[in-house]
Design a protein around this motif. Structure first.
Motif, mmCIF file in Angstrom:
data_model
loop_
_atom_site.group_PDB
_atom_site.id
_atom_site.type_symbol
_atom_site.label_atom_id
_atom_site.label_comp_id
_atom_site.label_asym_id
_atom_site.label_seq_id
_atom_site.Cartn_x
_atom_site.Cartn_y
_atom_site.Cartn_z
ATOM 1 N N LEU A 179 -9.691 34.448 -1.704
ATOM 2 C CA LEU A 179 -9.255 33.255 -0.964
ATOM 3 C C LEU A 179 -9.329 32.009 -1.852
ATOM 4 O O LEU A 179 -8.359 31.238 -1.922
ATOM 5 C CB LEU A 179 -10.118 33.069 0.282
ATOM 6 C CG LEU A 179 -10.015 31.737 1.017
ATOM 7 C CD1 LEU A 179 -8.719 31.671 1.802
ATOM 8 C CD2 LEU A 179 -11.191 31.536 1.926
ATOM 9 N N ILE A 180 -10.446 31.806 -2.525
ATOM 10 C CA ILE A 180 -10.598 30.628 -3.389
ATOM 11 C C ILE A 180 -9.592 30.692 -4.540
ATOM 12 O O ILE A 180 -8.965 29.689 -4.892
ATOM 13 C CB ILE A 180 -12.047 30.502 -3.908
ATOM 14 C CG1 ILE A 180 -13.001 30.254 -2.746
ATOM 15 C CG2 ILE A 180 -12.161 29.385 -4.940
ATOM 16 C CD1 ILE A 180 -14.475 30.385 -3.110
ATOM 17 N N TYR A 181 -9.414 31.869 -5.104
ATOM 18 C CA TYR A 181 -8.427 32.053 -6.177
ATOM 19 C C TYR A 181 -7.026 31.655 -5.689
ATOM 20 O O TYR A 181 -6.325 30.890 -6.359
ATOM 21 C CB TYR A 181 -8.442 33.510 -6.647
ATOM 22 C CG TYR A 181 -7.324 33.848 -7.601
ATOM 23 C CD1 TYR A 181 -7.483 33.638 -8.961
ATOM 24 C CD2 TYR A 181 -6.124 34.365 -7.144
ATOM 25 C CE1 TYR A 181 -6.457 33.928 -9.849
ATOM 26 C CE2 TYR A 181 -5.093 34.654 -8.019
ATOM 27 C CZ TYR A 181 -5.267 34.432 -9.363
ATOM 28 O OH TYR A 181 -4.237 34.721 -10.234
ATOM 29 N N CYS A 182 -6.633 32.159 -4.533
ATOM 30 C CA CYS A 182 -5.301 31.852 -3.995
ATOM 31 C C CYS A 182 -5.168 30.366 -3.677
ATOM 32 O O CYS A 182 -4.099 29.776 -3.890
ATOM 33 C CB CYS A 182 -5.020 32.690 -2.745
ATOM 34 S SG CYS A 182 -4.744 34.429 -3.113
ATOM 35 N N PHE A 183 -6.232 29.752 -3.186
ATOM 36 C CA PHE A 183 -6.192 28.319 -2.899
ATOM 37 C C PHE A 183 -5.919 27.519 -4.173
ATOM 38 O O PHE A 183 -5.079 26.621 -4.189
ATOM 39 C CB PHE A 183 -7.504 27.873 -2.249
ATOM 40 C CG PHE A 183 -7.541 26.401 -1.951
ATOM 41 C CD1 PHE A 183 -6.857 25.892 -0.855
ATOM 42 C CD2 PHE A 183 -8.248 25.535 -2.764
ATOM 43 C CE1 PHE A 183 -6.880 24.533 -0.582
ATOM 44 C CE2 PHE A 183 -8.275 24.171 -2.500
ATOM 45 C CZ PHE A 183 -7.586 23.666 -1.408
ATOM 46 N N VAL A 184 -6.606 27.853 -5.248
ATOM 47 C CA VAL A 184 -6.394 27.151 -6.524
ATOM 48 C C VAL A 184 -4.966 27.387 -7.019
ATOM 49 O O VAL A 184 -4.279 26.451 -7.446
ATOM 50 C CB VAL A 184 -7.439 27.588 -7.575
ATOM 51 C CG1 VAL A 184 -7.105 27.020 -8.954
ATOM 52 C CG2 VAL A 184 -8.835 27.164 -7.146
ATOM 53 N N LYS A 185 -4.499 28.644 -6.942
ATOM 54 C CA LYS A 185 -3.151 28.966 -7.416
ATOM 55 C C LYS A 185 -2.063 28.329 -6.543
ATOM 56 O O LYS A 185 -0.941 28.175 -6.992
ATOM 57 C CB LYS A 185 -2.950 30.481 -7.471
ATOM 58 C CG LYS A 185 -3.749 31.189 -8.539
ATOM 59 C CD LYS A 185 -3.261 30.897 -9.935
ATOM 60 C CE LYS A 185 -2.023 31.698 -10.258
ATOM 61 N NZ LYS A 185 -1.542 31.470 -11.626
ATOM 62 N N THR A 199 -9.951 42.840 -8.727
ATOM 63 C CA THR A 199 -8.840 43.008 -7.790
ATOM 64 C C THR A 199 -7.730 42.006 -8.063
ATOM 65 O O THR A 199 -6.551 42.366 -8.140
ATOM 66 C CB THR A 199 -9.341 42.855 -6.336
ATOM 67 O OG1 THR A 199 -10.372 43.818 -6.095
ATOM 68 C CG2 THR A 199 -8.219 43.042 -5.341
ATOM 69 N N VAL A 200 -8.104 40.749 -8.228
ATOM 70 C CA VAL A 200 -7.117 39.695 -8.476
ATOM 71 C C VAL A 200 -6.351 39.973 -9.762
ATOM 72 O O VAL A 200 -5.116 39.907 -9.787
ATOM 73 C CB VAL A 200 -7.816 38.316 -8.541
ATOM 74 C CG1 VAL A 200 -6.952 37.287 -9.236
ATOM 75 C CG2 VAL A 200 -8.174 37.838 -7.148
ATOM 76 N N LEU A 201 -7.060 40.271 -10.835
ATOM 77 C CA LEU A 201 -6.390 40.490 -12.111
ATOM 78 C C LEU A 201 -5.488 41.719 -12.077
ATOM 79 O O LEU A 201 -4.392 41.710 -12.647
ATOM 80 C CB LEU A 201 -7.412 40.584 -13.245
ATOM 81 C CG LEU A 201 -8.161 39.277 -13.521
ATOM 82 C CD1 LEU A 201 -9.243 39.488 -14.580
ATOM 83 C CD2 LEU A 201 -7.205 38.168 -13.933
ATOM 84 N N PHE A 243 -2.079 24.720 -8.455
ATOM 85 C CA PHE A 243 -2.116 24.570 -9.908
ATOM 86 C C PHE A 243 -1.454 25.755 -10.586
ATOM 87 O O PHE A 243 -1.749 26.907 -10.264
ATOM 88 C CB PHE A 243 -3.565 24.435 -10.406
ATOM 89 C CG PHE A 243 -4.251 23.209 -9.900
ATOM 90 C CD1 PHE A 243 -4.018 21.976 -10.487
ATOM 91 C CD2 PHE A 243 -5.117 23.283 -8.816
ATOM 92 C CE1 PHE A 243 -4.639 20.838 -10.013
ATOM 93 C CE2 PHE A 243 -5.744 22.153 -8.328
ATOM 94 C CZ PHE A 243 -5.501 20.923 -8.927
ATOM 95 N N ASN A 244 -0.578 25.460 -11.537
ATOM 96 C CA ASN A 244 0.090 26.500 -12.310
ATOM 97 C C ASN A 244 -0.735 26.769 -13.574
ATOM 98 O O ASN A 244 -0.424 26.280 -14.652
ATOM 99 C CB ASN A 244 1.508 26.063 -12.659
ATOM 100 C CG ASN A 244 2.301 27.180 -13.298
ATOM 101 O OD1 ASN A 244 1.954 28.333 -13.169
ATOM 102 N ND2 ASN A 244 3.356 26.825 -13.999
ATOM 103 N N VAL A 258 -7.957 31.025 -14.016
ATOM 104 C CA VAL A 258 -8.350 30.717 -12.635
ATOM 105 C C VAL A 258 -9.389 31.727 -12.156
ATOM 106 O O VAL A 258 -10.408 31.350 -11.568
ATOM 107 C CB VAL A 258 -7.129 30.699 -11.690
ATOM 108 C CG1 VAL A 258 -7.563 30.498 -10.245
ATOM 109 C CG2 VAL A 258 -6.144 29.618 -12.108
ATOM 110 N N ALA A 259 -9.158 33.005 -12.413
ATOM 111 C CA ALA A 259 -10.083 34.044 -11.953
ATOM 112 C C ALA A 259 -11.469 33.858 -12.564
ATOM 113 O O ALA A 259 -12.482 33.939 -11.852
ATOM 114 C CB ALA A 259 -9.526 35.431 -12.293
ATOM 115 N N LEU A 260 -11.533 33.596 -13.857
ATOM 116 C CA LEU A 260 -12.830 33.386 -14.507
ATOM 117 C C LEU A 260 -13.502 32.109 -14.006
ATOM 118 O O LEU A 260 -14.729 32.074 -13.833
ATOM 119 C CB LEU A 260 -12.676 33.353 -16.021
ATOM 120 C CG LEU A 260 -12.379 34.700 -16.673
ATOM 121 C CD1 LEU A 260 -12.014 34.521 -18.144
ATOM 122 C CD2 LEU A 260 -13.548 35.652 -16.515
#
Length: 139
Positions: free
Chosen positions: A43-49, A112-114, A52-53, A59-61
């Motif tokens: 969720l936090i990863y998707c929010f940042v993405k 999972t994200v990567l 922000f490009n 972003v994941a790290l």
């Protein structure tokens, strides 16, 4: 650098609704504490993405470092030390109990994200190669 990506926005909203559902209706010892932490990382990863490009691995790290920092602060009981326990929603969001399983959940979240970020490119590239092989040369 600053953008609005509707795909990630929809993922963010969907994951947020799933997290709310888990928080309100699920009361057991695996889905709520463990799967919930994996999903909150995503969720936090998707929010940042959404806004922000930035390259996915950065972003994941960054989200992993942020998540681990919050977890370490829980070890030092920072919610109570800062007097934030009276703000229930904030106290619940930040957490109050350190657990190594949470860091494992965040690690599963980053993997999972990567993997999901690389999957579409591999599938598209494979389909593209297959389609190109079946096409006759145009002269």
């Amino acid at each position: 650098m600053f953008i609005f990506n509707p795909k990630y926005f929809y993922f963010t909203v969907t994951l947020f609704l799933i997290e709310v559902y888990i928080a309100v209706f699920v009361n057991e010892s695996f889905i709520r504490p463990f799967i919930g932490d994996v999903l909150v990382f995503i969720l936090i990863y998707c929010f940042v993405k959404t806004f922000f490009n930035i390259h996915s691995s950065i972003v994941a790290l960054s989200v992993f470092a942020f998540s681990c920092t919050i977890e370490i602060l829980q070890y030092f009981n920072f919610v109570n030390n800062l007097g934030l326990q009276k703000y229930k929603i904030l106290a619940v969001a930040l957490g109050s109990v350190f657990d190594w399983k949470d860091i494992i959940a965040y690690a599963i979240g980053i993997i999972t994200v990567l993997c999901l970020e690389k999957l579409p490119r591999k599938v598209i590239a494979a389909k593209s190669r297959k389609a190109t092989r079946n096409c006759p040369d145009v002269k």
